[in-house]
Design a protein around this motif. Sequence first.
Motif, PDB file in Angstrom:
ATOM      1  N   THR A 276      46.295  51.602  38.496  1.00 36.24           N
ATOM      2  CA  THR A 276      47.321  50.626  38.886  1.00 36.24           C
ATOM      3  C   THR A 276      46.816  49.206  38.671  1.00 36.24           C
ATOM      4  O   THR A 276      47.558  48.333  38.191  1.00 36.24           O
ATOM      5  N   LEU A 279      47.075  48.402  35.060  1.00 34.07           N
ATOM      6  CA  LEU A 279      48.457  48.132  34.650  1.00 34.07           C
ATOM      7  C   LEU A 279      48.832  46.679  34.949  1.00 34.07           C
ATOM      8  O   LEU A 279      49.463  46.002  34.130  1.00 34.07           O
ATOM      9  N   TRP A 280      48.458  46.238  36.139  1.00 34.15           N
ATOM     10  CA  TRP A 280      48.707  44.839  36.484  1.00 34.15           C
ATOM     11  C   TRP A 280      47.966  43.907  35.524  1.00 34.15           C
ATOM     12  O   TRP A 280      48.518  42.901  35.080  1.00 34.15           O
ATOM     13  N   LYS A 282      46.922  44.526  32.448  1.00 38.62           N
ATOM     14  CA  LYS A 282      47.434  44.604  31.074  1.00 38.62           C
ATOM     15  C   LYS A 282      48.756  43.850  30.920  1.00 38.62           C
ATOM     16  O   LYS A 282      48.999  43.206  29.890  1.00 38.62           O
ATOM     17  N   ASN A 283      49.595  43.909  31.945  1.00 39.52           N
ATOM     18  CA  ASN A 283      50.930  43.334  31.833  1.00 39.52           C
ATOM     19  C   ASN A 283      51.082  41.944  32.432  1.00 39.52           C
ATOM     20  O   ASN A 283      52.097  41.287  32.219  1.00 39.52           O
TER      21      ASN A 283
END
Length: 899
Positions: A276, A279-280, A282-283
Amino acid sequence: MRGLVSKSLYARALMTFILSVSILLISPGILENFDAFARELPVSADAVAPIADPSSTTPPAVSKLADTGAQTAGGGTSASDAAQTVRITPGSVVTIDQKIPDLKAKPVGGVVAAAADTTRNVTSKVVTAVKSDVGNIISGKEMSKLEKILWSIGKAVVPTIAVIAFAATVACPVTWLVVGTIAIGALAGGGMSLLADWRANHFKEDGKKKASVDMFRDASIAAVTNAVAAPFTLIGGSLVAQAGKFTMLNVAKSAALQGATSFVSGVASKAAGGATLNLWDKNYYKKGEQAEKKQAELDAMLSKYEQGTGDIPPEELARMEELMAEIDELKKGTYDTDDFKKDVSGSAVDGVIGGFLGGIGTHFAANTKIAKRASMALFKNTKNAGSVAQVVVSNPFNFASGASKARIEQVLIEDDIKDMQKQRDALPADSPARKFYDSKINILTKQRDDIDIWRAGTDQMVNSLITNSVGLGVSVAKTRLYDIPKAKKAAVNQDYRKENGEWQKAGDAKSAYLTRKGSAPKRADFANDADFDAAVAQHRQEVASLKSDWKSAEKAAVASDKLPENKAVRDEISKRYDTNKAIDERLEIARIYGDEAYKKARVELVKENGKVETWKDGRKVFVIREKGKIKKRIELDPNDPDGSLNAKLDDIVTQSIKSEYAQKVVSTQKSIDDMEAKMKDYQNLKENGKLETWSDGTRHFIVRNEKGQMTRNITINPKVKNWQNDPQIKQIEAAGLTVKPSAYKAAIVQKRIAELKTNGASDAEIRSATAGFVKDADTAMVQNFGGSMWDCVKHEALAGQLSKVQFDGMGTSTLKTKISSLLSKQPDAIRKGLVNEYVKEVNAGINEELTPHVATGSSYGDKALKSLIERSVTTTTGIISDETQDAVGGQFDRVLQGL
């Protein structure tokens, strides 16, 4: 001076503990218990006992260590080194020597002066804290303690309400219901944490405020981590429950499953949280990309110095150092293979040492005779045997855990060294870049070598031993000084009031008042408002009159307590209580040594309560008298009265014990039958039932046997669209699904053991037969819960989660009741939370006044002293707080309930 505290200080520090106990004894409601305590045998000086989680006791830096002396992985030095390396900076430390006057010079005045001075200072600090909190509420500059408490309660209550509401109102298969409650709980918990962070952010200075996106990230990571861990916790708990703890083999299986679950749960949840986080990144954050760019810049700079000789220019070297620091900082915002390896290693240590080995060791030690006997000596019960044993048995596991974690740190550093060595070895000798890598390798090598595995293990073991031993000792003092006298007072008071006529009248008056108060008129029972209003007025008048009668009767009862005859009755009841407790303790001690010892103890107790008499006709009779009247008699052989008495008492006690076990056989069989009936009902519903619509349009859920005969007919409520949501259907489903296979298995084993004891089997025979009982119980469990062990595990997990969400199949009809019940407990939680916040202020003030400052690296003796004082203070103030809240809490709760 040894550490920061002189040897003479240990004697003085004992005054702090005595002062705490003195406060405890004079607190509200405790003074009356002192006479009871004075009649007890004194607690031995080496009494030690319950286990507290190890925690750091080091306050903000109050001393400085000399540069000499090797630092260890635990951040400290040996006790002997500490004595040589500790240096005190003038003015930086205030020791107990300065706080407490010389007791030798002023044996009484010194104590009084110190206590008075400490009380004034602590009171001043608490008053200041209260004023500050009131000011915070008015000004809104800081979050008040009350609001902090409300947020903490909200974070616990709102997720609970969410999952209860979901379970009660959502129609779906039970498996999905369980999954949904886990997800809802995680989301609600994360959402409340997010809201609490937002609110706390309001009070922070502009430069220290947390960005909204950071709050979302942290909340989402916490929610994912908790959601992933929950199923493992459920399944793990189910597996452990299936194994049970009937034999040492079962204990080993249970510990292995617990360790494996701990490992898998730890790795999976941390990996999910790491994913998680990535993900934060990367985005949104792009820290990984920034780290790669900076790494490319560093590589480009180093590539210029891969050839040739000499040194890298200072300004470029500084930039390289800066880049490496920035890369390390950026990597903290990502989750990579190194993080995963560290999590796997840490979880493995926790699973193997804490879960498997620790589980076996703790269970074995807690069931030894010496642990139970020690628990009886210290606490007057055997339920604290585990805590007593833990003080000793946890030491090797704590050492192994500390040493293993230190070794893991070494291995991770060695991996970094190997990576750098590969890059270095690819470069020409004497090149500037190679020298750069050599310097970094040397730094890492020193970091690795500075980690002392032996010392790390010893530090964790000794620090935990100190915390556990002090916790055990303070708990013993609290039990003997406070808990036991308080329990005696309550029991004596209860028996006295049952026997006293005035208190019986007061009890009847109270019952009448409460009964009438609870039977208020209902509007539906009256034809018009006028009649209803008149009935309400009359009800209020009657309730007020009955309350007045109750209070008058209670006042008369209190006055009667002072009468000499009633004081004599209370004293007699108190003596009777002491006698019964002494008997219970003797029997409990005898149980430790097996059924034969227990039987012998009961025989001896009977003999002590009677005597052999020679009657006029020459008969020898054993007689037990009560108030001069014969309560029991046993005819004896005149030629061998002692032998016949022993034989007859042995037979009487044996039959009594057999009768007790026979009753247990009946009660466990009843429990088994009840569980089997619920499961059979549920399985019939699931496997043999189907919905039928009859000619009159009504719907029925019919269960038929093999011959097609109807054995169950449930008429579906016409208001329910989906027949599966019919209250009767859901109740049957809930009853069956909340039966735990492990409880069924345990009941079978307990019944079989009770049957053997009823037939007079020895302890050795029972131990030999238990493994077979467990095997038979496993077979019965599998037959009744789905046909396989995996079905049992799933059922156990479902039952565990459904019980947490209070699933009873009643749907929305009881949702309001459940939530109302949950919320009705919160005023008490708010009161206790608010009081506890100020109790912390009191503890901090007392500790600051009395506790010696112990710096990292101080001797173990200093740490033990500090831990003793802090634990004593915390326990004492906690008792005073509880006593005070018991006295005034009701009024406070009523105000909050009104709000």
